[in-house]
Design a protein around this motif. Structure first.
Motif, mmCIF file in Angstrom:
data_model
loop_
_atom_site.group_PDB
_atom_site.id
_atom_site.type_symbol
_atom_site.label_atom_id
_atom_site.label_comp_id
_atom_site.label_asym_id
_atom_site.label_seq_id
_atom_site.Cartn_x
_atom_site.Cartn_y
_atom_site.Cartn_z
ATOM 1 N N PHE A 10 52.002 -147.771 89.674
ATOM 2 C CA PHE A 10 51.547 -148.914 90.465
ATOM 3 C C PHE A 10 50.029 -149.036 90.461
ATOM 4 O O PHE A 10 49.493 -150.145 90.566
ATOM 5 C CB PHE A 10 52.086 -148.840 91.890
ATOM 6 C CG PHE A 10 53.495 -149.334 91.998
ATOM 7 C CD1 PHE A 10 53.797 -150.669 91.759
ATOM 8 C CD2 PHE A 10 54.521 -148.478 92.322
ATOM 9 C CE1 PHE A 10 55.095 -151.133 91.838
ATOM 10 C CE2 PHE A 10 55.817 -148.931 92.408
ATOM 11 C CZ PHE A 10 56.109 -150.268 92.166
ATOM 12 N N ALA A 11 49.313 -147.927 90.341
ATOM 13 C CA ALA A 11 47.857 -148.002 90.230
ATOM 14 C C ALA A 11 47.462 -148.693 88.933
ATOM 15 O O ALA A 11 46.579 -149.570 88.925
ATOM 16 C CB ALA A 11 47.252 -146.608 90.301
ATOM 17 N N SER A 14 48.415 -152.414 89.231
ATOM 18 C CA SER A 14 47.481 -153.123 90.102
ATOM 19 C C SER A 14 46.144 -153.357 89.406
ATOM 20 O O SER A 14 45.551 -154.429 89.523
ATOM 21 C CB SER A 14 47.243 -152.324 91.389
ATOM 22 O OG SER A 14 48.437 -152.163 92.098
ATOM 23 N N VAL A 17 46.577 -156.171 86.853
ATOM 24 C CA VAL A 17 46.605 -157.484 87.498
ATOM 25 C C VAL A 17 45.203 -157.867 87.967
ATOM 26 O O VAL A 17 44.784 -159.021 87.838
ATOM 27 C CB VAL A 17 47.610 -157.494 88.668
ATOM 28 C CG1 VAL A 17 47.480 -158.755 89.500
ATOM 29 C CG2 VAL A 17 49.029 -157.359 88.149
ATOM 30 N N GLY A 18 44.462 -156.909 88.494
ATOM 31 C CA GLY A 18 43.088 -157.184 88.916
ATOM 32 C C GLY A 18 42.205 -157.607 87.756
ATOM 33 O O GLY A 18 41.348 -158.486 87.896
ATOM 34 N N TRP A 30 38.741 -156.326 92.618
ATOM 35 C CA TRP A 30 39.117 -155.135 93.366
ATOM 36 C C TRP A 30 39.903 -155.461 94.627
ATOM 37 O O TRP A 30 40.719 -154.647 95.075
ATOM 38 C CB TRP A 30 37.887 -154.317 93.722
ATOM 39 C CG TRP A 30 37.269 -153.682 92.523
ATOM 40 C CD1 TRP A 30 36.093 -154.020 91.929
ATOM 41 C CD2 TRP A 30 37.812 -152.615 91.726
ATOM 42 N NE1 TRP A 30 35.873 -153.230 90.829
ATOM 43 C CE2 TRP A 30 36.908 -152.363 90.681
ATOM 44 C CE3 TRP A 30 38.975 -151.855 91.808
ATOM 45 C CZ2 TRP A 30 37.141 -151.368 89.734
ATOM 46 C CZ3 TRP A 30 39.201 -150.870 90.858
ATOM 47 C CH2 TRP A 30 38.293 -150.645 89.848
ATOM 48 N N VAL A 32 42.193 -157.836 95.022
ATOM 49 C CA VAL A 32 43.592 -158.028 94.629
ATOM 50 C C VAL A 32 44.207 -156.699 94.201
ATOM 51 O O VAL A 32 45.316 -156.349 94.620
ATOM 52 C CB VAL A 32 43.712 -159.074 93.503
ATOM 53 C CG1 VAL A 32 45.124 -159.140 92.965
ATOM 54 C CG2 VAL A 32 43.268 -160.435 93.994
ATOM 55 N N ALA A 33 43.502 -155.948 93.372
ATOM 56 C CA ALA A 33 44.025 -154.668 92.884
ATOM 57 C C ALA A 33 44.256 -153.696 94.048
ATOM 58 O O ALA A 33 45.292 -153.032 94.116
ATOM 59 C CB ALA A 33 43.083 -154.059 91.865
ATOM 60 N N LEU A 36 47.307 -154.873 96.165
ATOM 61 C CA LEU A 36 48.590 -154.566 95.532
ATOM 62 C C LEU A 36 48.906 -153.077 95.600
ATOM 63 O O LEU A 36 50.046 -152.684 95.842
ATOM 64 C CB LEU A 36 48.578 -155.029 94.072
ATOM 65 C CG LEU A 36 48.647 -156.531 93.846
ATOM 66 C CD1 LEU A 36 48.476 -156.840 92.369
ATOM 67 C CD2 LEU A 36 49.951 -157.084 94.363
ATOM 68 N N PHE A 37 47.888 -152.250 95.398
ATOM 69 C CA PHE A 37 48.120 -150.812 95.485
ATOM 70 C C PHE A 37 48.437 -150.403 96.924
ATOM 71 O O PHE A 37 49.255 -149.515 97.158
ATOM 72 C CB PHE A 37 46.921 -150.031 94.955
ATOM 73 C CG PHE A 37 47.193 -148.566 94.826
ATOM 74 C CD1 PHE A 37 48.105 -148.102 93.896
ATOM 75 C CD2 PHE A 37 46.546 -147.655 95.631
ATOM 76 C CE1 PHE A 37 48.378 -146.745 93.776
ATOM 77 C CE2 PHE A 37 46.803 -146.297 95.523
ATOM 78 C CZ PHE A 37 47.722 -145.848 94.592
ATOM 79 N N ALA A 40 52.016 -151.035 97.472
ATOM 80 C CA ALA A 40 52.804 -149.983 96.822
ATOM 81 C C ALA A 40 52.792 -148.705 97.662
ATOM 82 O O ALA A 40 53.830 -148.048 97.813
ATOM 83 C CB ALA A 40 52.269 -149.710 95.429
#
Length: 63
Positions: A10-11, A14, A17-18, A30, A32-33, A36-37, A40
């Motif tokens: 997931f890291a 993320s 996606v970022g 960062w 968004v990332a 998302l993390f 998770a």
């Protein structure tokens, strides 16, 4: 060990996606990332909490 692989996956997801959402800036989004993390991490925490709760309920005999 499963937790480590799940969080590493997931890291990376993320971060990807970022990077994709950063656009032409050549920098990572960062916010968004990290968000998302964080989702998770929260999901894995809830999963572990539920698993531990079910294990406790099996220990009690109920008598």
């Amino acid at each position: 060990m499963r937790l480590f692989f799940t969080l590493a996956f997931f890291a990376a997801l993320s971060l990807a996606v970022g990077i994709m959402l950063s656009g032409d800036d050549q920098d990572v989004d960062w916010l968004v990332a990290g968000g998302l993390f964080g989702v998770a991490l929260a999901g894995e925490g809830v999963r572990l909490w539920l698993r531990r709760g079910r294990a406790r309920s099996r220990e009690s005999s109920g008598i």
